[in-house]
Enzyme design. Structure first.
Site, PDB file in Angstrom:
ATOM      1  N   HIS A   1       0.840  -1.189   0.000  1.00 60.83           N
ATOM      2  CA  HIS A   1       0.000   0.000   0.000  1.00 60.83           C
ATOM      3  C   HIS A   1       0.881   1.246   0.000  1.00 60.83           C
ATOM      4  CE1 HIS A   1      -3.440  -2.334   2.259  1.00 60.83           C
ATOM      5  NE2 HIS A   1      -3.051  -2.929   1.143  1.00 60.83           N
TER       6      HIS A   1
ATOM      7  N   GLU B   1       0.538   4.115   1.482  1.00 63.35           N
ATOM      8  CA  GLU B   1       0.726   4.797   2.774  1.00 63.35           C
ATOM      9  C   GLU B   1       1.783   4.088   3.621  1.00 63.35           C
ATOM     10  OE1 GLU B   1      -2.057   3.374   1.552  1.00 63.35           O
ATOM     11  OE2 GLU B   1      -3.858   4.387   2.289  1.00 63.35           O
TER      12      GLU B   1
ATOM     13  N   CYS C   1      -5.683   1.981   5.843  1.00 63.89           N
ATOM     14  CA  CYS C   1      -6.154   0.753   6.479  1.00 63.89           C
ATOM     15  C   CYS C   1      -5.432   0.647   7.833  1.00 63.89           C
ATOM     16  CB  CYS C   1      -5.846  -0.451   5.583  1.00 63.89           C
ATOM     17  SG  CYS C   1      -4.099  -0.925   5.562  1.00 63.89           S
TER      18      CYS C   1
ATOM     19  N   CYS D   1      -1.576   0.490   7.593  1.00 60.82           N
ATOM     20  CA  CYS D   1      -0.936   1.758   7.221  1.00 60.82           C
ATOM     21  C   CYS D   1      -1.089   2.802   8.318  1.00 60.82           C
ATOM     22  CB  CYS D   1      -1.511   2.258   5.901  1.00 60.82           C
ATOM     23  SG  CYS D   1      -1.144   1.147   4.530  1.00 60.82           S
TER      24      CYS D   1
END
Ligand code: ZN
Length: 159
Positions: free
Chosen positions: A55, A57, A85, A88
């Site tokens: 991801h 982030e 999420c 992250c």
């Protein structure tokens, strides 16, 4: 409060989300902005290869840990097309980055997935504020969230 400048950064995140979608990944994009408004790093989702921890982030948090001082991190802002999420959020919290601004929320994403008849993910869509103590968070932005909704429908409802 979300300013016009914030929206400009968020629009860049939406563009990155489109890039991810075009490359077969999930439509998410994020950028890291310094205290004085400089874009330090940008990234988008890279889960198509099978690693579902890829991801943007998370990548930003790890980049920030290596390249920024603790003081710089606290004053930096992470803009993202979709709310972090829990993984992250935790990474963001561990490296003590500053404010988060998102265009669409995890609650919205959950609704969209339900609407598309998709199964919920294995990871609970907890809001950032349930993961990071004293998080500074702004979002969503309705007009951009609608744009992101369409990207997710494009990803999952291909005809
Ligand atoms: Zn994540």
């Amino acid at each position: 409060m979300i300013t016009e400048k914030d929206k400009e950064y968020l629009k860049r995140c939406v563009t990155l989300a489109k890039t991810a979608l075009n490359e077969g990944d999930e439509p998410f994009g994020s950028i890291l902005v310094s205290e004085n408004g400089e874009v330090l790093m940008e990234d988008y989702n890279h889960v198509a290869g099978g690693d579902h921890t890829q991801h943007p982030e998370f990548a930003i948090a790890r980049w920030a840990a290596t390249h920024m001082t603790p003081e710089e991190r606290k004053k930096a802002v992470v803009y993202t097309s979709g709310e972090h999420c829990p993984m992250c959020s935790a990474a963001h919290g561990w490296v003590e980055l500053g404010r988060i601004v998102y265009a669409s929320s995890s609650a919205q994403l959950t609704e969209w997935y339900e609407d598309m008849g998709l199964e919920a993910s294995n990871v609970y869509p907890l809001p950032i504020q349930e993961i990071i103590r004293d998080a500074i968070v702004d979002g969503p932005v309705d007009e951009l969230a609608e744009e992101i909704r369409l990207l997710h429908y494009q990803k999952n409802m291909e005809v």
